[in-house]
Design a protein around this motif. Structure first.
Motif, mmCIF file in Angstrom:
data_model
loop_
_atom_site.group_PDB
_atom_site.id
_atom_site.type_symbol
_atom_site.label_atom_id
_atom_site.label_comp_id
_atom_site.label_asym_id
_atom_site.label_seq_id
_atom_site.Cartn_x
_atom_site.Cartn_y
_atom_site.Cartn_z
ATOM 1 N N ASP A 46 0.766 -1.337 0.026
ATOM 2 C CA ASP A 46 0.024 0.067 -0.044
ATOM 3 C C ASP A 46 0.901 1.222 -0.031
ATOM 4 O O ASP A 46 0.630 2.171 -0.662
ATOM 5 N N GLU A 47 1.819 1.224 0.629
ATOM 6 C CA GLU A 47 2.666 2.443 0.763
ATOM 7 C C GLU A 47 3.388 2.744 -0.612
ATOM 8 O O GLU A 47 3.373 3.939 -1.057
ATOM 9 N N LEU A 48 3.622 1.391 -1.347
ATOM 10 C CA LEU A 48 4.225 1.705 -2.729
ATOM 11 C C LEU A 48 3.369 2.440 -3.743
ATOM 12 O O LEU A 48 3.527 2.858 -4.872
ATOM 13 N N LEU A 49 1.813 2.486 -3.203
ATOM 14 C CA LEU A 49 1.107 2.842 -4.226
ATOM 15 C C LEU A 49 1.186 4.403 -4.489
ATOM 16 O O LEU A 49 0.997 4.948 -5.570
ATOM 17 N N LEU A 50 1.855 4.959 -3.556
ATOM 18 C CA LEU A 50 2.295 6.343 -3.602
ATOM 19 C C LEU A 50 3.406 6.576 -4.760
ATOM 20 O O LEU A 50 3.888 7.649 -4.961
ATOM 21 N N ASP A 51 4.145 5.506 -5.081
ATOM 22 C CA ASP A 51 5.183 5.820 -6.109
ATOM 23 C C ASP A 51 4.436 5.991 -7.356
ATOM 24 O O ASP A 51 3.450 5.946 -7.546
ATOM 25 N N GLY A 52 5.208 6.545 -8.159
ATOM 26 C CA GLY A 52 4.915 6.993 -9.465
ATOM 27 C C GLY A 52 4.309 5.775 -10.451
ATOM 28 O O GLY A 52 5.025 4.471 -10.005
ATOM 29 N N ASN A 53 3.485 5.692 -11.360
ATOM 30 C CA ASN A 53 3.423 4.551 -12.029
ATOM 31 C C ASN A 53 4.399 4.363 -13.168
ATOM 32 O O ASN A 53 4.385 5.345 -14.098
#
Lengths: 539, 507
Positions: A46-53
């Motif tokens: 979930d935290e990595l959701l904030l990384d760019g796509n």
């Protein structure tokens, strides 16, 4: 009473009902206790959701899409250590085949079925360091034999080189002589480069696919000039071609272009498998023209299954999935497939360039021949814009696109550009969407410009002008405008305060401030320390 | 009706989508090895061909030669797959990944007792492996030493580094590639790690650092870093030099803090300035991640750091590699928070107890000497008591037939006459597997006992064939051989047997 039984998370207790979701995540210290795997997975995921796509990251050449079949192969090979030749001979054989194929693609002078000289690396960075090291050692040997001092090696490159050349120079104690770029010519000028060459030059680096514009440097001319120079002086200055991005473009789109081992002075070439080699980040290649180019003392011999295996790497243990993935792409696509893909990229790049040009707001700086990137900057004409390329990039992020804005190389620092890398997974429909969003952003910025310049009118004396300032409020008190925009503003407040507030609010966001700030900090941070400078982190 | 026997020319092309993979034309041709093929092939076929070929690789799980992790929880596999297309170096685009790396560095530095305040960011970096980590650490020492010498106006062109002869090959690489002389302390029989006294004797004013190994490659033994520190402190205060220590904790860095928390080997010791550890060994992540941490900022010369500015924050980077996958870093963070101190401790305890089971089993055969120590990295190193008939290489070869990969090596220079077998006990090597391995070793010993020494057999046959007059020395039936001839033959070494640890790429 409610208890959080850690054992049951994921099996009975829902992950989001567990205590892990209400306690802070460990950031500095290894936590004392275990956590259920479902919770750990969910937290990290979930935290990595904030990384760019990654797919929408148009800043990078690095491959972000592969076929699911290949992902399967990668997953299966995750637990294999590439360096364990003894245990995984098939994997090692696959590496050798990739080296062979690439060397032949680059026209290395090899007999039929002769094993080419080269190795896989983690990326072009390692590849470049190995190639540079080989040339440095060769030069040292030559100078030692000639009884000359060998403590002041240097190398020549354009100032458009990737940051890892600077790293190589600094870490391996080689002086980096840079040919500066100039307006209108964004690659290394071969004539200038050869002028910088002296007896202590270990190599001249030519870039096939400049980081800035994707343009190919003229390796053929460089080779010719250097040959003449070598003949005149008796030196033997070699060329290394950094084909990180262009190595898998030129052979398919421009097979006639001579930039590789067809030129006698080209002794080594590096190419990134994870760029147009179409593999996920983590694989590069370096190929030498022949065994003679690789000093024996740099090679470590590893003994496996009775056969002596020479190795030359900086890294040791690493995964083997990327090498396997590279081989998958080679046999899956063949020359036919690579050509089709590169052609598509080129078409899409041209289409994008065309569309951007049609908006009438951008200059296209990239060339048609080269790596499929589109580099463009705002048309300034004679009016002063209140926003820069950096604002365009910022706003595009809100639509999901990642296109950083950069300042150009030393000597061209006044230039700001936007760069879109067209990868295989950037389709025509995305081009259309991208152009549409660009237009929206430009409308917004143009609109904001008129508003903010209006509202910031009192700062005229600081040198900020807008055509809109004149006529509307030459007195410098644009209160009418305020009220129109914000009818809810309390009229009883002193007008000046409202104005100040509004100004501050807007001013903080205003790009001019950011630009001023950026300009103030940039000269200190040269290439290596980049506030959005190309060289810093483009890959 | 006539059935046409000739296939139309475009037979394969026309309905290739219908063909099962093994019915397609792709399995008829040999794989391209030297040149990129002209044509494309179907993705299913490409997958199948490669996947099938890789069947011939050893099974990583049964590879007992390597410390490198071969098993992870399926949840991590999922995280890895999701982040395959993320480039670690794109800090601007993937700020969370960068932050996870920083958190890992923080946790590891604190695990190694770095003197840090609460909430203070530790100095360190994620790398591809310990190799890169060691080169970065070595480079920092070299540059620091150069700067010092330059400031003192002394020559700075002959740096050296002191290590035991048991170091991993990458120290040799570092020395050769970065032009540093490697002074190694020779090993002696019965003592297979660096002797601190001898090491300190080798130190001179040009020594950029002394490297101590926590978990020697040969037998997993920890070197006495505390003693080294004491001796070096004394020498430093006498001579005024400031020779630092680097601890290569590639394999032991995730063992010692959990199993031997009292052991002082890390930043608690004054001279220890940097430590490297492999995330992909007992850090329990797949191959492709290592860590290097420095005691403080001042141990890392500023000129080596490249600054990347991301989202307004300054991100210093110090790496040799640039673009690489982000998945390993993410997997490491998963392991750290998933397992915590408790989880790592119980896994390492399991490894230790399984190593003990294996060790006891091997000892009980009565045929081997155990070279590994009880305290150390959980490996079992053993060699034959009696090598007159068969050697460790034959055991290794025969174990492969049962599926086990247990290589045999010769020791470092100076103890090269000793060859040994080494089993690395990883978390996924359970007690059951340990017992099975002991059983299989028994079987291999029985098999070998029933056979004449292979080399002897071959040479004897050759001799009787070529030199009939020598055949009197050889009794044909049992292939008994005169003692002198036997010794000569056993003295012959095939090239394979010359492979020592270093040249075999042990990791």
């Amino acid at each position: 009473m409610l208890t959080h039984a850690s054992e049951n998370v994921g099996t009975i207790q829902p992950v989001f009902g567990s205590r892990y979701m209400v306690s802070p995540i460990p950031r500095f210290e290894l936590p004392e206790e275990m956590m259920s795997k479902d919770a750990a997975y969910q937290i990290v995921h979930d935290e990595l959701l904030l990384d760019g796509n990654p797919r929408l990251n148009l800043a990078s050449f690095v491959c972000t899409w592969m076929e699911p079949e290949c992902e399967k192969l990668i997953l299966e090979a995750l637990s294999k250590n590439f360096i364990d030749f003894d245990e995984y001979p098939a994997t090692h054989d696959i590496q050798d085949r990739c080296v062979n194929m690439i060397a032949r693609l680059f026209h290395a002078p090899l007999a039929q079925n002769e094993q080419a000289v080269g190795t896989s690396t983690v990326g072009s960075s390692e590849a470049i360091m190995l190639a540079g090291l080989a040339m440095k050692r060769k030069w040292q040997q030559k100078m030692r034999q000639a009884g000359k001092p060998y403590d002041k090696p240097n190398m020549v490159a354009g100032s458009n080189v990737q940051v890892c050349w600077e790293k190589f120079a600094r870490y391996f104690e080689v002086e980096l002589r840079q040919v500066n770029l100039r307006d209108g010519c964004y690659v290394m000028d071969p004539e200038e480069a050869v002028k910088l060459v002296d007896e202590n030059t270990i190599l001249v680096c030519a870039i096939l696919g400049s980081t800035y514009t994707g343009e190919f440097e003229d390796v053929k001319l460089l080779n010719q000039l250097l040959l003449e120079n070598n003949q005149k002086t008796g030196w033997d200055t070699p060329i290394h071609v950094d084909a990180a991005s262009g190595g898998f473009i030129a052979p398919f789109l421009y097979p006639e272009l001579e930039w590789d081992f067809r030129l006698p002075l080209v002794r080594s070439i590096n190419v990134s498998g994870h760029k147009y080699g179409l593999v996920y980040a983590g694989v590069g290649w370096v190929i030498w023209r022949s065994k003679a180019e690789l000093p024996e003392e740099l090679i470590f011999h590893i003994n496996y299954l009775g056969a002596i295996q020479p190795t030359f790497t900086l890294n040791f243990s690493r995964g083997s999935s990327h090498v396997i993935a590279q081989y998958y792409q080679f046999i899956r696509l063949g020359i036919e497939g690579y050509t089709l893909i590169m052609k598509n990229c080129q078409d899409n790049a041209q289409h994008l360039a065309q569309k951007l040009k049609e908006t009438g707001m951008f200059n296209i700086i990239s060339k048609e021949i080269g790596v499929p990137v589109v580099t463009y900057s705002l048309i300034k004409k004679d009016r002063k814009l209140y926003f820069t390329e950096h604002d365009v990039a910022d706003r595009m992020r809100q639509y999901g696109w990642i296109i950083p804005a950069y300042t150009m190389a030393p000597n061209l620092e006044h230039m700001h550009v936007l760069r879109v890398v067209v990868r295989e997974d950037f389709s025509n429909s995305q081009v259309v969407k991208f152009v549409r969003d660009t237009k929206k952003v430009m409308d917004f910025l143009n609109n904001e410009e008129s508003v903010s310049s209006t509202l910031c009118a009192p700062t005229q004396d600081q040198g900020i002008h807008s055509p809109l300032d004149h006529g509307y409020h030459s007195d410098g008190h644009p209160q009418v405008k305020h009220e129109q925009l914000h009818p809810q503003i309390n009229h009883e407040q002193p007008k000046k305060t409202i104005k100040e507030k509004w100004k501050n609010f807007h001013w903080r966001k205003s790009t001019e401030a950011r630009v001023t700030e950026a300009r103030a900090t940039q000269p200190k941070k040269i290439k290596s320390s980049t506030g959005g400078h190309f060289g810093g982190r483009v890959c | 009706m006539v059935l046409s026997s000739a296939l139309p020319e475009n037979h394969y092309a026309s309905d290739s989508s219908l063909h099962s993979t093994f019915a397609s034309r792709y399995v008829q041709d040999s794989l391209p090895r030297f040149r990129m093929p002209e044509k494309q092939i179907a993705k299913e076929a490409a997958y199948q061909i490669i996947s099938d070929e890789l069947m011939l690789d050893g099974n990583p799980r049964l590879n007992l030669a390597s410390f490198v992790t071969t098993w992870m929880e399926p949840e991590v596999d999922k995280l890895i797959l999701q982040s395959l297309n993320k480039n670690y170096i794109d800090m601007d685009e993937y700020p969370i990944t960068t932050e996870l790396q920083d958190r890992c560095v923080n946790m590891i530095a604190r695990l190694f007792n770095a003197p840090l305040k609460d909430g203070e960011q530790a100095v360190g970096a994620g790398t591809v492996g310990s190799s890169e980590a060691i080169m970065l650490a070595g480079l920092a020492f070299k540059r620091k030493w150069q700067n010092k010498r330059k400031a003192e106006g002394k020559p700075y062109d002959k740096p050296n580094i002191v290590t035991g002869a048991n170091v991993q090959v990458c120290w040799e690489k570092f020395a050769r590639y970065f032009e540093v002389e490697l002074k190694d302390v020779k090993l002696q029989e019965g003592y297979y790690v660096m002797d601190p006294e001898k090491a300190v004797e080798l130190v001179d004013e040009n020594t950029i650092c002394v490297c101590a190994i926590l978990g020697s490659t040969y037998n997993g033994e920890f070197e006495d870093v505390k003693r080294l520190n004491e001796l070096l402190e004394a020498k430093n205060s006498k001579t005024g030099w400031d020779t630092p220590i680097h601890v290569d904790a590639a394999s032991g860095g995730f063992i010692a803090p959990f199993l031997y928390p009292e052991l002082e080997w890390d930043f608690r010791l004054s001279c220890v300035r940097s430590i490297n550890v492999s995330g992909h060994k007992y850090g329990l992540v797949y191959a492709g991640v290592g860590w290097v941490v420095w005691k403080s900022k001042s141990d890392l010369p500023e000129e080596l750091i490249f600054h990347v500015n991301y989202l307004g924050a300054d991100q210093p980077t110090f790496t040799l590699n640039f673009s690489k996958g982000a998945s390993q870093i993410i997997a490491q963070y998963y392991q750290l928070i998933r397992l915590g101190f408790e989880g790592y401790k119980s896994i390492m305890e399991n490894c230790r107890s399984n190593a003990k089971v294996l060790c006891d089993g091997i000892r009980s055969t009565g045929r081997f000497d155990i070279l590994s120590k009880d305290v150390g990295v959980p490996v079992v190193a053993f060699c034959l008591k009696d090598r007159s008939k068969h050697d460790e290489y034959e055991i290794a070869e025969n174990l492969r037939r049962y599926g086990w990969i247990v290589p045999a090596y010769t020791m470092a220079p100076d103890a090269q006459h000793i060859s040994l077998l080494r089993v690395v006990v990883r978390e996924d090597f359970s007690c059951t597997l340990a017992q099975r391995l002991v059983n299989d070793i028994h079987k291999v010993l029985e098999y070998l006992d029933a056979r004449p020494p292979r080399l002897v057999e071959a040479v004897a046959a050759a001799i009787t064939h070529q030199e009939p007059e020598l055949s009197s020395e050889i009794v044909p039936e049992g292939i008994k051989i005169s003692a002198i001839l036997n010794e000569t033959i056993l003295g012959l070494k095939s090239p394979r047997r010359l492979g020592s640890f270093k040249t075999n790429g042990v990791c």
